[in-house]
Design an enzyme around this catalytic site. Sequence first.
Site, short mmCIF file in Angstrom:
data_model
loop_
_atom_site.label_atom_id
_atom_site.label_comp_id
_atom_site.label_asym_id
_atom_site.label_seq_id
_atom_site.Cartn_x
_atom_site.Cartn_y
_atom_site.Cartn_z
N ARG A 18 -34.05 28.35 66.05
CA ARG A 18 -34.60 27.10 66.59
C ARG A 18 -35.43 27.33 67.86
NH1 ARG A 18 -28.74 24.22 66.07
NH2 ARG A 18 -28.16 26.43 66.09
N LYS A 357 -51.40 46.03 98.99
CA LYS A 357 -50.64 46.78 97.99
C LYS A 357 -50.27 48.12 98.58
CE LYS A 357 -52.13 49.77 95.44
NZ LYS A 357 -52.85 50.72 94.58
N ALA A 429 -68.38 46.62 114.20
CA ALA A 429 -68.55 45.68 113.10
C ALA A 429 -69.49 46.28 112.05
CB ALA A 429 -69.11 44.36 113.61
C1 UD1 Z 1 -21.61 26.39 67.33
C2 UD1 Z 1 -20.35 25.80 66.71
C3 UD1 Z 1 -20.35 24.30 66.98
C4 UD1 Z 1 -20.39 24.04 68.47
C5 UD1 Z 1 -21.57 24.76 69.13
C6 UD1 Z 1 -21.40 24.69 70.63
C7 UD1 Z 1 -19.85 27.15 64.74
C8 UD1 Z 1 -19.89 27.23 63.27
N1 UD1 Z 1 -20.37 26.06 65.29
O1 UD1 Z 1 -22.72 25.80 66.69
O2 UD1 Z 1 -19.17 23.71 66.45
O3 UD1 Z 1 -20.47 22.64 68.71
O4 UD1 Z 1 -21.60 26.15 68.75
O5 UD1 Z 1 -22.49 25.24 71.31
O6 UD1 Z 1 -19.31 28.03 65.38
N2 UD1 Z 1 -23.62 33.87 66.45
C9 UD1 Z 1 -23.24 35.13 66.06
N3 UD1 Z 1 -23.26 35.44 64.74
C10 UD1 Z 1 -23.63 34.54 63.79
C11 UD1 Z 1 -24.01 33.25 64.20
C12 UD1 Z 1 -23.98 32.94 65.54
O7 UD1 Z 1 -22.91 35.96 66.89
O8 UD1 Z 1 -23.62 34.90 62.61
C13 UD1 Z 1 -23.63 33.56 67.89
C14 UD1 Z 1 -24.99 33.09 68.37
O9 UD1 Z 1 -25.76 34.19 68.83
C15 UD1 Z 1 -24.64 32.12 69.47
C16 UD1 Z 1 -23.27 31.60 69.07
O10 UD1 Z 1 -22.76 32.50 68.12
O11 UD1 Z 1 -24.57 32.76 70.73
C17 UD1 Z 1 -23.33 30.19 68.48
O12 UD1 Z 1 -24.19 30.21 67.36
P1 UD1 Z 1 -25.16 29.00 67.03
O13 UD1 Z 1 -25.86 29.31 65.78
O14 UD1 Z 1 -25.95 28.63 68.21
O15 UD1 Z 1 -24.06 27.87 66.72
P2 UD1 Z 1 -24.24 26.30 66.85
O16 UD1 Z 1 -25.00 25.79 65.72
O17 UD1 Z 1 -24.73 25.96 68.20
CA CA Z 2 -25.53 27.11 69.89
#
Ligand code: UD1
Ligand code: CA
Length: 483
Positions: A18, A357, A429
Amino acid sequence: MLESRLAVLVLAAGQGTRMRSSKPKVMHELAGIPLLGHALHTANALSAGNVVTVVRHEKDLIGEYVNAYFPTTKIAEQDEIPGTGRAVECGLSALPADFEGVVVVTSGDVPLLDVPTIEALLETHLAQGLSATLLTTFLEDPTGYGRILRSNDGEFIEIVEQRDASEGQLEIDEVNAGVYVFDAAALRAALAKLGTHNAQGEKYLTDAAAEILRAGGGVQAIAIEDSWLVAGINDRVQLSEVAAELNWRICESWQRAGVTILDPASTFIDVTVQLAEDVTLLPGTHLKGISSIAAGATVGPEVWLVDTAVGQRASVIKSHVTGSRIGDDATVGPFAYLRPGTDLGADGKIGTFVETKNAVIGAGSKVPHLSYVGDAEIGADSNIGAGTIFANYDGVNKHRSVIGRGVRSGSHNVFVAPIRIGDGAYTAAGTVVRKDVDPGALAMNVAPQRNLGGWVQQNRAGTAAAEAADAAEQASTETTEQN
Ligand code: UD1
Ligand code: CA
């Protein structure tokens, strides 16, 4: 609790689609450091025996950053199975095989989460002997977050992700913050049972909470009032909203520490900056990187300051300053450009339309107007005349200029480097200084001036200049006649 019984996992394996960026989301900067840096600062302040960050997308780039700034943080790699639940599973595998105890899980994209909030969550978790304790908050606009489902008597039931929620569930304004405390064994068991039967085909960490409940473990969801602490960043709109909020908080905390900030809305301060009491920041000031400002100094309006130390009572006005040092009581600007390696001594001055610099300018020395000073060393109490250029580049190599102390250089000089000017020397100068000047000597190489009388009237007849010259001649003849 014992350090060896506490582990922290920071999830950072997602791409962050996103953000629409070639840079992984967690490496986008907020107040001067990557989002992940904020999360890892907090994680590392918890005195846990193990801090693990889970990476996948752009893992080399992120790994390099982690190794450089958080060398004790372990790096675990997520495999091809997507989702926060899988990320945690992969993170757990980086812990010692016999690890028992408590696992804190946070996200690389929740930058404002602080240590006291996690400590409070941990306290409840341990005091009540829970298997999972998660943080929630209430949001006016909960779009995008997982919703917290509770029973009629308020007990936690489960988390439903936005994409899997019914219309009725979407109305719920209590959201999952993505911050959890788990009992390690209960977490492992729950994750092993989870599938990917949801709208995103991912293994959701959020499902682990309900799974633990099913297995008979105690689960509590605890709401915090200050929603900003758990704001997640998924796109650039949220990035700027959180940046603005964080900046308010940074400004406020410096104000409480004795810094006058006239307009926090136009003053931006990185988390890496240090300010002393009685510093004054005027509107439009950006303080970035490893910068510091000592007591009594005034910076602004409209200053961009990067990796720079400003001395006590110094003043910097409308200038762009990078990688420099500005001494006590020195003044800079307006309209100065200080590039890396500029070191302005105490009581020194770099004035208007001056670029510097790699320039060490001694105490009390001044470069007041319209000059370029590159690769130079200027002793104490010297004055560089207006419009002076240090010609440091011969088209192939850069050379140094060394100007002594107490030197007075004339306006519009060129110092052709390499060159040495002795202590107390003068330069006339308009001089192009190509040869070293001895102490106390006057250097001049300007051709004698010739005035060609009547040249304008002869060659530019009928112009305003010729008329003015005629009139002046007339007037001086009349004066002579009267005498
Ligand atoms: C997630 C939560 C949601 C919560 C929100 C809060 C889940 C399924 N959902 O959603 O309930 O309200 O955070 O901010 O957990 N990441 C990984 N591996 C992956 C996917 C994500 O390490 O396969 C990491 C991302 O880098 C990120 C974090 O997990 O730092 C959250 O992932 P993101 O995709 O942003 O989850 P949200 O849709 O925000
Ligand atoms: Ca998130």
